[in-house]
Design a protein around this motif. Structure first.
Motif, PDB file in Angstrom:
ATOM      1  N   GLU A 216     103.426  86.306  78.437  1.00 44.41           N
ATOM      2  CA  GLU A 216     102.819  87.261  77.498  1.00 44.41           C
ATOM      3  C   GLU A 216     101.922  86.638  76.439  1.00 44.41           C
ATOM      4  OE1 GLU A 216     106.756  89.244  78.744  1.00 44.41           O
ATOM      5  OE2 GLU A 216     106.005  87.221  78.367  1.00 44.41           O
TER       6      GLU A 216
ATOM      7  N   GLY B  45      98.595  91.040  70.520  1.00 43.39           N
ATOM      8  CA  GLY B  45      99.629  91.811  71.201  1.00 43.39           C
ATOM      9  C   GLY B  45      99.359  93.301  71.242  1.00 43.39           C
TER      10      GLY B  45
ATOM     11  N   MET C 177     100.331  92.518  78.543  1.00 44.18           N
ATOM     12  CA  MET C 177     101.633  91.877  78.363  1.00 44.18           C
ATOM     13  C   MET C 177     102.531  92.108  79.580  1.00 44.18           C
ATOM     14  SD  MET C 177     102.740  91.684  74.381  1.00 44.18           S
ATOM     15  CE  MET C 177     102.425  93.372  73.875  1.00 44.18           C
TER      16      MET C 177
END
Length: 299
Positions: A53, A61, A67
């Motif tokens: 990730e 993120g 991810m």
């Protein structure tokens, strides 16, 4: 490494400036060995950058889709790769951002127990060239401490995230007493690294973009980044590199990513490279073991 002429355009630099830049991090003596273990005709170094990730975490993120692609690397990719390596009886090196080691400690412990190498690959796959010396050094030390805590073994080698090398990276590697780096591209065989003309004791096990699966298979929906080479084409490139290393008695190094190479339509590339290498009598070893060998047996 600020220079008084750094505000000038490159075409305005005096000779001292461009020579200093060229010579700051430089390839020194070639470390092609006189022979390989058990008189193997050549050596193969397989590596996997277990980014998972962190490719997306580094960017903030925000994309859960990306991810999830990273999670595929640990959920499907690593077990599939493990099985192939185990069946063939060959070791490999896994370059692991420390955040991934904290997310998936059991993965690193398992791979380490199987004789694979767990090595440095940054903290969160950061771009280290934008960091200060102090920040880069602190992250490298924290990453080494983390991998040691997780696996019980302190890493002896590193690969910078995205092969991003700052003016401070080699100095920090030297200060940490690392055995080797695997981020630069000045040769196809190992070589010693020089810092401002001085030997560092750090060996380079070089990489190359054409021996990296990501450049052919990466995908980003929001950028003009699309897979452009079919698996058969990628295998042909890798095979020709492997064959030439065999003919020269040299080193074949390959960089792969668990979330990329392990797809059903691609993982056969890894299987075939191993099959061919073994049929030609290659010595398969971790990057660390190859560096130890060439240091002891080079001209």
């Amino acid at each position: 490494m600020q220079h008084p002429h750094s505000e000038q355009e490159p075409w305005q630099w005096p000779e001292e400036t461009w020579r200093q830049k060229v010579n700051h991090v430089r390839a020194g003596k070639s470390l092609k060995p006189r022979h390989w273990p058990n008189n193997a005709p050549f050596a193969v170094a397989l590596s996997f950058d277990s980014d998972h990730e962190t490719n997306e975490l580094r960017e903030g993120g925000k994309s859960f889709g990306r991810m999830s692609w990273g999670q595929y690397g640990t959920r499907v990719g690593i077990p599939r790769i493990e099985a192939i390596l185990s069946k063939a009886g060959v070791p490999a090196s896994f370059y692991v951002p420390a955040v991934c080691a904290l997310l998936y400690p059991e993965e690193q412990v398992r791979l380490n127990a199987q004789g694979h190498e767990i090595a440095l690959h940054g903290w969160i796959h950061e771009l280290n060239s934008v960091l200060s010396y102090e920040d880069e050094r602190a992250l490298m030390l924290k990453s080494a401490d983390t991998l040691e805590k997780v696996t019980g073994s302190r890493p002896v080698g590193m690969r910078t995230p995205s092969w991003d090398f700052s003016p401070h990276t080699l100095r920090i590697a030297q200060e940490m007493g690392l055995l080797y780096d695997s981020s630069l591209m000045a040769d196809e065989n190992c070589y010693e690294l020089l810092l401002d003309g001085e030997k560092t004791g750090v060996v380079e096990l070089p990489v190359e973009w054409i021996r990296d699966d990501a450049v052919y298979f990466m995908m980003n929906r929001f950028q003009a980044l699309r897979p452009y080479t079919p698996p058969e084409g990628v295998f042909d490139i890798f095979r020709r590199e492997l064959e030439y290393a065999y003919r020269e008695g040299g080193l074949f190094q390959l960089t792969m990513h668990p979330h990329i190479i392990s797809a059903r339509s691609r993982v056969w590339i890894l299987e075939e490279i191993i099959r061919l290498g073994q049929s030609w009598g290659a010595w398969f070893a971790t990057h660390a073991d190859i560096v130890r060998w060439v240091k002891a047996h080079s001209e």
